[in-house]
Structures are given as C-alpha cells and as structure tokens.
Design a protein around this motif. Sequence first.
Motif, PDB file in Angstrom:
ATOM      1  N   UNK A 120       0.750  -1.277  -0.128  1.00 31.95           N
ATOM      2  CA  UNK A 120      -0.063   0.100  -0.166  1.00 31.95           C
ATOM      3  C   UNK A 120       0.851   1.260  -0.053  1.00 31.95           C
ATOM      4  N   UNK A 121       1.907   1.131   0.709  1.00 32.61           N
ATOM      5  CA  UNK A 121       2.768   2.292   0.992  1.00 32.61           C
ATOM      6  C   UNK A 121       3.454   2.703  -0.502  1.00 32.61           C
ATOM      7  N   UNK A 122       3.708   1.445  -1.337  1.00 31.17           N
ATOM      8  CA  UNK A 122       4.291   1.757  -2.614  1.00 31.17           C
ATOM      9  C   UNK A 122       3.247   2.408  -3.586  1.00 31.17           C
ATOM     10  N   UNK A 123       1.964   1.993  -3.373  1.00 29.18           N
ATOM     11  CA  UNK A 123       0.973   2.511  -4.431  1.00 29.18           C
ATOM     12  C   UNK A 123       0.817   3.956  -3.968  1.00 29.18           C
ATOM     13  N   UNK A 124       1.153   4.527  -2.871  1.00 25.85           N
ATOM     14  CA  UNK A 124       0.854   5.975  -2.628  1.00 25.85           C
ATOM     15  C   UNK A 124       1.486   6.939  -3.195  1.00 25.85           C
ATOM     16  N   UNK A 125       2.850   6.919  -3.818  1.00 29.00           N
ATOM     17  CA  UNK A 125       3.551   7.992  -4.770  1.00 29.00           C
ATOM     18  C   UNK A 125       2.540   7.822  -6.214  1.00 29.00           C
ATOM     19  N   UNK A 126       1.973   6.678  -6.711  1.00 29.43           N
ATOM     20  CA  UNK A 126       1.415   6.495  -7.992  1.00 29.43           C
ATOM     21  C   UNK A 126       0.221   5.620  -7.606  1.00 29.43           C
ATOM     22  N   UNK A 127      -0.833   6.378  -7.329  1.00 33.00           N
ATOM     23  CA  UNK A 127      -2.306   5.738  -6.874  1.00 33.00           C
ATOM     24  C   UNK A 127      -2.727   5.139  -7.906  1.00 33.00           C
ATOM     25  N   UNK A 128      -2.765   5.321  -8.992  1.00 31.29           N
ATOM     26  CA  UNK A 128      -3.724   4.906 -10.126  1.00 31.29           C
ATOM     27  C   UNK A 128      -2.915   3.900 -10.886  1.00 31.29           C
TER      28      UNK A 128
ATOM     29  N   UNK B 160      -7.477  21.500  -6.878  1.00 35.85           N
ATOM     30  CA  UNK B 160      -6.415  22.034  -6.025  1.00 35.85           C
ATOM     31  C   UNK B 160      -5.911  21.008  -4.925  1.00 35.85           C
ATOM     32  N   UNK B 161      -6.118  19.786  -5.287  1.00 32.75           N
ATOM     33  CA  UNK B 161      -5.724  18.681  -4.219  1.00 32.75           C
ATOM     34  C   UNK B 161      -4.120  18.383  -4.183  1.00 32.75           C
ATOM     35  N   UNK B 162      -3.616  18.293  -2.964  1.00 32.09           N
ATOM     36  CA  UNK B 162      -2.210  17.940  -2.771  1.00 32.09           C
ATOM     37  C   UNK B 162      -2.109  16.741  -2.277  1.00 32.09           C
ATOM     38  N   UNK B 163      -1.495  15.637  -2.877  1.00 31.71           N
ATOM     39  CA  UNK B 163      -1.221  14.316  -2.341  1.00 31.71           C
ATOM     40  C   UNK B 163      -0.086  14.420  -1.434  1.00 31.71           C
ATOM     41  N   UNK B 164      -0.136  13.441  -0.494  1.00 30.25           N
ATOM     42  CA  UNK B 164       0.979  13.184   0.579  1.00 30.25           C
ATOM     43  C   UNK B 164       1.423  11.799   0.434  1.00 30.25           C
ATOM     44  N   UNK B 165       2.805  11.539   0.469  1.00 28.78           N
ATOM     45  CA  UNK B 165       3.398  10.346   0.706  1.00 28.78           C
ATOM     46  C   UNK B 165       4.157  10.288   2.036  1.00 28.78           C
ATOM     47  N   UNK B 175       3.621  16.086  -2.128  1.00 26.27           N
ATOM     48  CA  UNK B 175       4.482  15.950  -3.113  1.00 26.27           C
ATOM     49  C   UNK B 175       3.960  16.634  -4.500  1.00 26.27           C
ATOM     50  N   UNK B 176       2.962  17.388  -4.409  1.00 24.58           N
ATOM     51  CA  UNK B 176       2.762  18.235  -5.589  1.00 24.58           C
ATOM     52  C   UNK B 176       1.998  19.622  -5.337  1.00 24.58           C
ATOM     53  N   UNK B 177       2.313  20.388  -6.034  1.00 21.74           N
ATOM     54  CA  UNK B 177       1.556  21.699  -6.049  1.00 21.74           C
ATOM     55  C   UNK B 177       0.426  21.889  -7.453  1.00 21.74           C
ATOM     56  N   UNK B 178      -0.752  22.245  -6.982  1.00 19.12           N
ATOM     57  CA  UNK B 178      -1.753  21.971  -8.206  1.00 19.12           C
ATOM     58  C   UNK B 178      -1.368  23.362  -9.111  1.00 19.12           C
ATOM     59  N   UNK B 179      -1.379  23.028 -10.310  1.00 16.70           N
ATOM     60  CA  UNK B 179      -1.167  23.798 -11.616  1.00 16.70           C
ATOM     61  C   UNK B 179      -1.868  25.185 -11.172  1.00 16.70           C
ATOM     62  N   UNK B 180      -3.011  25.180 -10.626  1.00 14.68           N
ATOM     63  CA  UNK B 180      -3.754  26.598 -10.560  1.00 14.68           C
ATOM     64  C   UNK B 180      -2.819  27.298  -9.881  1.00 14.68           C
ATOM     65  N   UNK B 181      -2.401  26.799  -8.632  1.00 12.13           N
ATOM     66  CA  UNK B 181      -1.375  27.560  -7.939  1.00 12.13           C
ATOM     67  C   UNK B 181      -0.207  28.090  -8.456  1.00 12.13           C
ATOM     68  N   UNK B 182       0.306  27.401  -9.189  1.00 12.02           N
ATOM     69  CA  UNK B 182       1.487  27.951  -9.891  1.00 12.02           C
ATOM     70  C   UNK B 182       1.375  28.741 -11.035  1.00 12.02           C
ATOM     71  N   UNK B 183       0.375  28.403 -11.921  1.00 10.77           N
ATOM     72  CA  UNK B 183       0.374  29.091 -13.080  1.00 10.77           C
ATOM     73  C   UNK B 183      -0.959  30.213 -13.251  1.00 10.77           C
ATOM     74  N   UNK B 184      -1.897  29.812 -12.486  1.00  9.29           N
ATOM     75  CA  UNK B 184      -3.316  30.794 -12.702  1.00  9.29           C
ATOM     76  C   UNK B 184      -3.517  31.503 -11.422  1.00  9.29           C
ATOM     77  N   UNK B 185      -2.475  31.801 -10.718  1.00 12.86           N
ATOM     78  CA  UNK B 185      -2.638  32.670  -9.332  1.00 12.86           C
ATOM     79  C   UNK B 185      -3.161  33.939  -9.822  1.00 12.86           C
ATOM     80  N   UNK B 186      -4.287  34.486  -9.312  1.00 13.40           N
ATOM     81  CA  UNK B 186      -4.715  35.775  -9.755  1.00 13.40           C
ATOM     82  C   UNK B 186      -3.483  36.899  -9.491  1.00 13.40           C
ATOM     83  N   UNK B 187      -3.264  37.754 -10.401  1.00 18.11           N
ATOM     84  CA  UNK B 187      -2.135  38.562 -10.009  1.00 18.11           C
ATOM     85  C   UNK B 187      -0.816  38.245 -10.661  1.00 18.11           C
TER      86      UNK B 187
END
Lengths: 457, 295
Positions: A120-128, B160-165, B175-187
């Motif tokens: 499950x941990x290995x699925x976490x970085x690439x969940x699909x 705008x969801x952020x994944x955590x590992x 582990x990610x920043x949503x594209x909206x926050x990077x490229x489409x931030x108002x201003x």
Amino acid sequence: MSGLFGTLSIALSSLSVSQQEMATTSNNVANANTTGYSREVPDVAAGDPIAEGSLSVGTGVVLQKIESLRDSILEIQLNQATQQQSQLNSSLAQLQQLQTQFASSTSGIGADISNFFNSLQQLSPDPSNLNLRQSVLTAASTLATDFNNTASNLQTQRSNLDLNVEQGVGQVNTLTAQIASVDAQISNLQNAHLDASSLVDTQTTLIRQLSGLIDVSVIPTNQGITLATANGTTLVSGSRSYALSTQLGSGNVQHIMAGSQDITASLTGGSLAGMVQIRDQEIPGIGTSLDELATGLATNLNAANAKGFDLENPSQPGGDIFSGTGAAATLKVTMTDPALIAASSDGTTGSNGNLINFANVAETALGNGKTPINSYASIVFQVGNDTSNTSSSADASSLILQQLQNQRGSISGVSLDEEAANLIQYQTAYQAAARVVSTVNSLLSDAVNLGLGAAVQ
Amino acid sequence: MRVNPNPMPDLLAALNQSKLATQQATLELSTDRSVNQPSDNPNNAALLVVNNDQATFNAGYLQSISAVQGQLSTADSTLSSVVAALQQATNLGIEAANGTMSDADRAAIAVELQGIQSQLVSLANSSYEGRFVFAGTMTDKAPFVADNAIPPNVTYVGNAVVNKVSIGSGYQLNVNLPGSQLFSEPGSDVFSAVNNLIQQVQTNGDIADAVTAVGTASSYLSAQRAFYGNALNQADSQTTYLNTAKLQLAQQQNTLGAADLAAAASDLTQSQLNTQATLATMSKMTQNDLFDYLK
C-alpha cells in the motif's frame, strides 16, 4: 539321625540347594535384560537341628524361598515420574510441531502483514498505477492464504491428536484388562502359597506402561490391587477392570468417559493428559488469537476501503477487499479487480488521500489491545515460550526418572559380576557336597567290607 | 550402596544429550542464526517479527522516496524551464519596446511570443510516468487547455488537491503543487501575462507594463518552485536517516537472532568430544565382567 547316612543326607540337601541356587543365578542371568525383571535371591537357612543326647546336630540346609528384590515405594515414585515424563514429552512433541508454523520472521503471517502494508505504501506515490494496485491484491491474497494454511494445519494437528487420544484410551483399556487378568493369577498363586514374583514383575511393568498413558495410582488391598486415576476413577479393582470410553463432545473432539462421567479435563499425568492439554487448550488458544488477528485486520481494512473511492465507481464508497472475515480459516480476498482499491479520498484518479486510512490500520490496536504485527509477535512468543518451558520441564523430569531408574537398578537390577561370584560360590559348594557324598560312599564301602578283607587275606 | 549394574540407559541418555547439542550447534553454524525456532528464544523470536516489520517499512519508505524523487525532479526542472521561457519572453518584450522597432519587427516578435506561450502550455502539461504533474490529483488528463483564439486563452481543468506520501513513520511529504496555484494565481497568472504581452506587442501598446507583469509572474513562480527544492531536500535527508535506521535494524536483527559463530563452533567441538567419550565408555563397558575371567 546321625552317622554316615545322616551325613549323606546333609550332603544331599546341600547338593539340592546348590542346584536351586544355581538355577536362580541362571534365571537372573537369563533375565538380566528383561524389562521390569527384579533380581531373585535364594533365601536359605540351616535345617532344624536334632537332639542326640546332649548334642544338637545340624541336618543340612533348607531353601526357604526365592525372594524378588524390589522396593514398592520406589515403584510408586517411578509410576509418578513416568506419568509426568510422558505428559511432558507428548506435550513437547506436539508443541515442537506447532511452533514450526511460527518459526520464520521473514515469511509467514507476520511478514505477510508487513508486506501487505508495504504494498500500500508503494501505491501511495502513484495511486492509479494498476501494476502497483495488483501488487496490493497479491499481497492481500498471500496474507489470506497463509492465514488459511496456518489455521488448517492447526486443525489437522488437532484432528490427529484427537485420533491419538482415542487410540490412547484403547491402549489404556487393553492394559487395564491385562493387569486385572494378571492380578487374578497372582491371587490364585498366593492363595495356594506359591511364588508369584515373576507375575508381580509383569504386573509392575504393565502398570508402568499404563502410567505412560494416564495418571494411575496403585492401592494394594486384600483382594489384589486397585488402580485409580487421580480424580478417583477406578480402572482396576482386583481381577476386574473397568474400561474407559470416548464420546464426541464439546469442541467437536473425543471426550474420555468413565461410565457417564467425563474425565477429560481432570487428567493430570501420562501422555493422554499431555495430548488433551494441547488439543483442548494450546491449539484452540492459538486458533482464537489467529482468528482475532485475521478478523480485526480484515474488518479494519474493509472499513478503510469503504472510506475512500475506487477507480471504477468514483462516486460510491469502496467495497470489501476481504470476505469470510469471521475466522483465519475462512478469510478470502474477494476483490479481483485492482481498480477497486479505494486509494482516492475524493474520487479523482490521482488522489492517494485514503491510503493513510489503510496505513493507520497497521498502527491501530485490535480488540486485544495490540497492533496487528504485535498481535502476531505475541502469538510467536506464546508458542515459543510454551515450547521452551515444556522442554525445560521435560529435561528436569527426565533426570528425575533417570535417577529413580538408577535407584531401582541398584536394588532390583541383575549384576553379572554378582551372579558370576554367586555361581563360583554355588559351584564350589556343590563340588564340596559331592566330595562329601563320595567320601561317605567310600566310608560306607569300607564299612560294608569291614573284616571281609582280613578273611580274604 | 549397591551400584546400578546396568549403566546403559544413563549412557544412552548422555549420548542423546551430546548429539542434541551437536545438532543445535550444527544448525546454528549452518543457518548462522541462534533463533531458528520460537522456543530457542521466545522473546527474541517475537522481537524479530517486529524487527522484520520495521525493516520492511523502512525499505518501503526508501522505495517510495525514490519514486517520489523522480516526480519532484521532473516538476522542478519543468518549472526551471518555465522560468527560462518567461525570461526569454521578458527579453523579447524589452526588445519590442525599443522605439527603433518597425511594425513588421514587432509582428515577428509577437509570433515568437506565441511560440513561447505554446511552449509554456506544453510545460504546464508535463507528465511523469503518464501522470500530469501539475493537475492536482486529476492526473489522468492534461490540466491546461488552450482555446483556438489568437492568442489562445488557457484554462485550468485540474483540481487544487495536494497528495501526501509517507516517507517515515508519521512523516508525510506533500508531493505536488496544483497547477492553478503555480500558473493561474490571480495577479501572477503566467498565461494571461504572456497573452497580454503578445497583445501589447501586436498593438504596440503599453509593452513595458506588460513586461513588468511577466516579470512578476516569473518571480512568483520562482518562489513557488522553492516548494519542490524543499521537498527534494527533505527526501534526501530522510533517505540518509532511513539508511542509518536500516543499518541499526540490521544490527538489531543480528543481536536478536544471529549465531555467535565462535561459541557455536566451540559448542560443536565440545559436544563431539562428549559423544566420543560416551561412546568410548560404552564400548569398554561391554567388555568387562567377572564371567570373562572364569575360563
């Protein structure tokens, strides 16, 4: 009765007694390696003297009896030690078989649990990723299979034990019948004032064999012996034996019955007690712990899957991963499509937000207050500890039995050195008596021919 | 006291004991483990299960980190290219603002800027192993869609969801920043800034102001890019920590379950000596009794 014929008679008694003594020695030598044989010693005494005027003259030697040397207290201790040793040995053999299921820390249920959570941990970085999702299902199915196999092995061992218990009861019945029959023969001989030593040895040996199976104690009575188990069930009373029976009872195992009384749980010694303990306590105990672990783990994982959304039906909560969650034996992975693992917390493909709920299952205490891996570790500890303790007790008990057997040997064992020395002694006595006979013969011949020689000359 | 005339059972028991010791020592030497069954040391056997669990998790975290590192590096280098492209756009804008430029020159620059705009859309739609890295968690489709207008309007269709590992026990890394926050931030909207620049260059409007706006978007993006640098740094230092932990777990496993080879070898020698001594005693035993001398 004096004079030469008297002397001849004394010499003859000596010849006869020496022969019997040599026969005893011969019997001892012959039975030097016979199990349960107690060495015999001739008990001889001087013949009653007769009065001749003011003199008291001996009449030779009389063999009063041939005595078997045995210590009845020691025999009782040996029975008890045998009961304890047999109980521990049969428990130990079963425990050693049992613990092989839990021997490895890098394979089996414990490692399966670790590997499942790691998948499950290995699925976490690439969940699909469907390959990673398939790994999760594969790990789950390995875990379920190992739960099934372990539970099934426990059940097989229990069934075999059940069969052994049934056979053990059969052996008890055979032995008690033999003991009762020997007891009848002993009574007959003793009533006719005959020596029953060798039958007593046979009976003692049979009781020793019975002690290997069940906790009997011997009570001597006027009508032979009574054998009773520790809880008071009479197995033999004189020439009558009372058979035990088996009956399918609670726990779906054979219960040991004395008449209508269930004595299964009250056995305290012998291999039957050892087998019953493993069959009715140890294995069910471990089985229950395994079931608790399997049920708790699978239920929590199903619940975790229901908190998230899968790839197939992203609008509905995830379905069950496991079915048959009631017991380790029935646990099964019901999910076949890896896309159905609910990794997502919001229905989007790339979300891994629900995987933390799975990871939390690894840290969550089950009904027994322990995390899954600690639950398994404590099963390993329990099995190992029980085996190790039983092994130590069996070692100690075996030393006690060995010492008692040594003591018995020092009283009842046949020493070939002794027998050889006795043989020399008896042989010399026989030769001396024979010499007396030939001397008396020569003297009698002189007496018969008294004066005849002078006439011839 | 009379001696037990039959010492054989004693000797056989002794023989059994020394053979058992030989077996145990041989097992330890061949497996290199002192805990081969739970009964060898019940406590350590249980601890070994937990140790194996921790080692599996530790290895799992390390594996996850290397998976995450690829994704983080891709995003980081993509953003670096975006910043470079924006710099190029700024340079072109400054060039176009020069009074010596003809309409044709500015038209040519505008075309070049449109090329940069497409490059930016393409960069914002970067993927790693088939997943769009700036789509939030809607990683299965390109997050930025350009329409057919000239210059195109770019809209964000990710979330705008952020994944955590998890990269350690109780340690989760975003582990990610949503594209909206990077490229489409108002201003600081990258695509609007570049679009505006194209329009100002085409119309020879307030190019300088448009250039400033591109610069603002570029600085904002550079600041956001620090997230990936930080994440990569955290992954690196956690890798170091996990490798140390791996070593400690391996050492712990050794302490709990490894055989003391020197002791096992000495046990083996001792038990073999015992066996030989017992066997020698037994063979002598059978040769002597009084009957042998009565000849």
